[in-house]
Scaffold this motif. Structure first.
Motif, short mmCIF file in Angstrom:
data_model
loop_
_atom_site.label_atom_id
_atom_site.label_comp_id
_atom_site.label_asym_id
_atom_site.label_seq_id
_atom_site.Cartn_x
_atom_site.Cartn_y
_atom_site.Cartn_z
N ARG A 65 21.05 -83.00 76.41
CA ARG A 65 20.39 -83.08 74.81
C ARG A 65 19.09 -82.26 75.48
N GLY A 66 18.89 -81.06 74.75
CA GLY A 66 17.65 -80.12 75.06
C GLY A 66 18.13 -78.99 75.95
N ARG A 67 19.34 -78.78 76.47
CA ARG A 67 19.71 -78.02 77.44
C ARG A 67 21.05 -77.24 76.93
N PHE A 68 21.72 -78.17 76.15
CA PHE A 68 22.99 -77.44 75.57
C PHE A 68 22.85 -77.44 73.89
N THR A 69 23.34 -76.15 73.51
CA THR A 69 23.16 -76.25 72.03
C THR A 69 24.81 -75.84 71.43
N GLY A 70 25.23 -76.51 70.47
CA GLY A 70 26.39 -76.27 69.80
C GLY A 70 26.27 -75.62 68.54
N SER A 71 27.22 -74.61 68.37
CA SER A 71 27.12 -73.88 66.83
C SER A 71 28.38 -73.52 66.46
N SER A 72 28.60 -73.16 65.35
CA SER A 72 29.92 -72.75 64.87
C SER A 72 30.02 -71.51 64.20
N ASP A 73 30.78 -70.60 64.07
CA ASP A 73 30.83 -69.53 63.23
C ASP A 73 32.25 -69.63 62.23
N ASN A 74 31.81 -70.32 61.08
CA ASN A 74 33.12 -70.48 60.27
C ASN A 74 33.88 -69.18 59.85
N ALA A 75 33.19 -68.17 59.97
CA ALA A 75 34.14 -66.84 59.37
C ALA A 75 35.07 -66.50 60.72
N ARG A 76 34.68 -66.81 62.03
CA ARG A 76 35.69 -66.59 63.06
C ARG A 76 36.40 -67.42 63.49
N ASN A 77 36.08 -68.95 62.75
CA ASN A 77 36.72 -70.15 63.20
C ASN A 77 36.62 -70.36 64.63
N THR A 78 35.40 -70.34 65.07
CA THR A 78 35.12 -70.25 66.36
C THR A 78 33.66 -71.18 66.74
N VAL A 79 33.86 -72.07 67.63
CA VAL A 79 32.63 -72.81 68.06
C VAL A 79 32.03 -72.34 69.57
N TYR A 80 30.89 -72.65 69.77
CA TYR A 80 30.26 -72.31 70.86
C TYR A 80 29.54 -73.38 71.47
N LEU A 81 29.19 -73.33 72.75
CA LEU A 81 28.35 -74.46 73.42
C LEU A 81 27.59 -73.54 74.39
N GLN A 82 26.34 -73.24 73.85
CA GLN A 82 25.27 -72.66 74.82
C GLN A 82 24.72 -73.64 75.83
N MET A 83 25.19 -73.27 77.24
CA MET A 83 24.49 -74.27 78.24
C MET A 83 23.57 -73.58 79.14
N ASN A 84 22.11 -74.01 78.99
CA ASN A 84 21.07 -73.54 79.71
C ASN A 84 20.63 -74.48 80.67
N SER A 85 19.92 -74.16 81.53
CA SER A 85 19.07 -75.00 82.56
C SER A 85 20.44 -75.68 83.43
N LEU A 86 21.51 -74.98 83.69
CA LEU A 86 22.59 -75.80 84.39
C LEU A 86 22.10 -76.36 85.56
N LYS A 87 22.72 -77.51 85.84
CA LYS A 87 22.66 -78.20 86.99
C LYS A 87 23.99 -78.50 87.87
N PRO A 88 23.89 -78.55 89.17
CA PRO A 88 25.13 -78.86 89.86
C PRO A 88 26.09 -80.08 89.37
N GLU A 89 25.44 -80.95 88.70
CA GLU A 89 26.39 -82.25 88.07
C GLU A 89 27.02 -81.87 86.83
N ASP A 90 26.49 -80.58 86.36
CA ASP A 90 27.19 -79.94 85.06
C ASP A 90 28.80 -79.59 85.49
N THR A 91 28.85 -79.41 86.62
CA THR A 91 30.16 -78.72 87.14
C THR A 91 31.41 -79.55 86.86
N ALA A 92 32.29 -79.09 86.07
CA ALA A 92 33.60 -79.59 85.54
C ALA A 92 34.44 -78.81 84.71
#
Length: 126
Positions: A65-92
């Motif tokens: 929370r505060g680093r990742f942001t989810g969004s959707s584009d209904n017209a494109r039937n696509t969702v996104y996950l913007q990931m900022n300030s990534l940390k090594p523990e985000d590796t997956a």
């Protein structure tokens, strides 16, 4: 046939950013929820974020929370996950998933999701 295809993973240094995309095909997911999960080596797949197609709400686990942001584009039937300030523990490996059941809140367990993408690797170096 429903298909979810993730893209956007890669290798990034700590503090960097990536944007994951999940393109859905086969049906319209308007009104459903899309979830992002991740699975690190030796660990169970875990919920990260959930997004309502309608944009009615998003939900994040505390660790992103505060680093990742989810969004959707209904017209494109696509969702996104913007990931900022990534940390090594985000590796997956990150997966998107679709929940076809209408719920008052976003589901957070793997068992509630009906369709899954193939996953995309995110590696954050220190």
């Amino acid at each position: 046939q429903v298909q979810l295809v993730e893209s956007g993973g890669g290798l990034v240094q700590a503090g960097g950013s990536l944007r994951l995309s999940c393109a859905a095909s086969g049906r319209t997911f308007s009104g459903y929820a899309m979830g992002w999960f991740r699975q690190a080596p030796g660990k169970e797949r875990a919920f990260v974020a959930g997004i309502k197609w309608s944009g009615a709400g998003t939900y994040y686990v505390d660790s992103v929370r505060g680093r990742f942001t989810g969004s959707s584009d209904n017209a494109r039937n696509t969702v996104y996950l913007q990931m900022n300030s990534l940390k090594p523990e985000d590796t997956a490996v990150y997966y998107c998933a679709a929940d076809r059941t209408f719920r008052p809140v976003v589901a957070t367990t793997v068992y509630d999701y009906d369709y899954w993408g193939q996953g995309t690797q995110v590696t954050v170096s220190s």
